[in-house]
Design a protein around this motif. Sequence first.
Motif, mmCIF file in Angstrom:
data_model
loop_
_atom_site.group_PDB
_atom_site.id
_atom_site.type_symbol
_atom_site.label_atom_id
_atom_site.label_comp_id
_atom_site.label_asym_id
_atom_site.label_seq_id
_atom_site.Cartn_x
_atom_site.Cartn_y
_atom_site.Cartn_z
ATOM 1 N N TYR A 7 33.123 35.371 12.437
ATOM 2 C CA TYR A 7 32.051 36.136 13.086
ATOM 3 C C TYR A 7 32.344 36.304 14.581
ATOM 4 O O TYR A 7 32.266 37.413 15.121
ATOM 5 N N LYS A 43 33.426 39.859 16.450
ATOM 6 C CA LYS A 43 32.621 40.440 17.537
ATOM 7 C C LYS A 43 33.538 40.791 18.709
ATOM 8 O O LYS A 43 33.424 41.861 19.298
ATOM 9 N N GLY A 84 26.377 40.841 21.853
ATOM 10 C CA GLY A 84 25.945 40.070 20.673
ATOM 11 C C GLY A 84 24.484 39.650 20.817
ATOM 12 O O GLY A 84 23.690 39.765 19.880
ATOM 13 N N GLU A 136 21.271 39.628 18.321
ATOM 14 C CA GLU A 136 21.010 38.297 17.756
ATOM 15 C C GLU A 136 19.653 37.740 18.184
ATOM 16 O O GLU A 136 19.113 36.852 17.525
ATOM 17 N N THR A 137 19.107 38.238 19.316
ATOM 18 C CA THR A 137 17.901 37.594 19.858
ATOM 19 C C THR A 137 16.576 38.371 19.749
ATOM 20 O O THR A 137 15.549 37.820 20.139
ATOM 21 N N ALA A 170 28.051 44.810 16.272
ATOM 22 C CA ALA A 170 27.228 44.274 15.167
ATOM 23 C C ALA A 170 27.877 44.470 13.793
ATOM 24 O O ALA A 170 27.494 43.801 12.825
ATOM 25 N N ILE A 191 28.775 41.586 11.510
ATOM 26 C CA ILE A 191 27.910 40.976 10.481
ATOM 27 C C ILE A 191 28.313 41.499 9.099
ATOM 28 O O ILE A 191 28.462 40.724 8.147
ATOM 29 N N LYS A 234 29.343 30.996 9.741
ATOM 30 C CA LYS A 234 29.921 32.175 10.418
ATOM 31 C C LYS A 234 31.307 32.498 9.853
ATOM 32 O O LYS A 234 32.078 33.207 10.462
#
Length: 420
Positions: free
Chosen positions: A135, A139, A167, A171-172, A246, A249, A406
């Motif tokens: 992962y 990225k 990222g 992610e957040t 992304a 993913i 990951k």
Amino acid sequence: MENQMPREEGIDHSLGLLKEGYNFILNRRQSLQSDIFETRILGKKAICMIGEEAAQIFYDPKKFQRNGAAPNRIVQTLFGKNSVQTLDDEEHRQRKDMLMSIMTKDEINRLLDITKLQWEQSLDKWSQMDQVVLYEEMKELLCKAAFKWVGSPLHEDDVKRMTRDLGAMFETPAAIGPAHWLGRGFRNQAEKTIQELIQAAREKKVQFPQNTPLHQFSFYQDKDGHLLDIETTSVEILNLLRPIVAIAIYINFTVLALYQYPEQKEKLKTYNDYQKMFVQEVRRFYPFFPFVAARVKQDFTWNGYQFTEGTLTLLDLYGTNHDPKLWEHPNMFYPERFAQWQGSPFSFIPQGGGDYYLGHRCAGEQITIDIMKISIDYLVNKMDYDVPEQDLSFSMEDIPSIPQSKIILKNVKRKKENIQ
Ligand code: HEM
């Protein structure tokens, strides 16, 4: 005749939405036995819907609008202020035209060539490493490719920071507490970096190649001949950079699928047209973008249900991609199902539905598919690797969902026949 929409009791279910993630709408569909129901989010009435017919009305611009639909935490991390995602009607069409203007065959091919080059370099690097956390590595690979494509290749010293900043933006958004606030900070930093590039281009201190997104967007004029302000232009450049990163993913889920369904590797090697079906099934089967949000534009009635102006409405993307009315054995990983798929723009909607130009469907869907395809070529035909014992489970509560480990790979090497 009007029907009473099935309704979830209670004052507010916003916490449930954050906690239950991809299952929030599916759980309630199950308990209320309905593809459409009313709940309460952020203290107000909200409608949730699943399915092809629901997607069709959701993407009707006369019925729904995006302005005021996305919560602030999404705007401050994922979208950026005044981004295309928040616009409607003529304003949206003009902005979308700008974004789609660079999605030409030539430009997509240029991105793919750059991505292949990055894959080559990463493969050399990974062959020297004891283990690879896929992962994180993907990225970084995609971040380098994305920056090069938009017109400003990253200096080696900036790769880690930019990968972290981009990222964090996806992610957040749903994170609770400090992680979310860090994400906002990282977006601000990244926006500033891109704003400086655009400013420098406009002041002719740097010249990005004519065809690149940085040049194109910096000098894109609306129909009245006006340039976009620098802040918004940087938000739209990030609307290219961020989602390219992304795709890491989907690559993680691709490797998971190859591991969990080993027969897929052989099929990919053997049948020419299998790759496309496999990519579609990875995008259908695994969770990524849970739902999209809009507000009712003006009162209307649909299937006897009253939709009142201003009501927040969520369309379940994951749920529609697993709707048993549309997909036989939806929880089975079965790429061959796409051999018969009719190609409706509303039944298979991992990256939104409807029309690219007139609606909000993902501007980068073709890029996503193509990058997945070249990555699969590397993973299946060009490299060998081991998947050691690790926690490969993924959560249906955390958004976005990423396999816990990951994906750790060991003994990564080029296949012998691929050594030049
Ligand atoms: C990584 C895989 C991706 C996923 C799962 C994804 C998913 C989505 C979804 C669900 C939407 C919202 C649709 C809606 O609002 O109805 C969207 C919009 C968008 N995506 Fe993607 N996307 C991906 C990759 C990309 C890429 C690679 C790009 C560009 C290079 C991109 C650019 C955009 C843009 C600009 C929009 C806003 C479109 C609009 O509001 O009109 N996406 N994407």
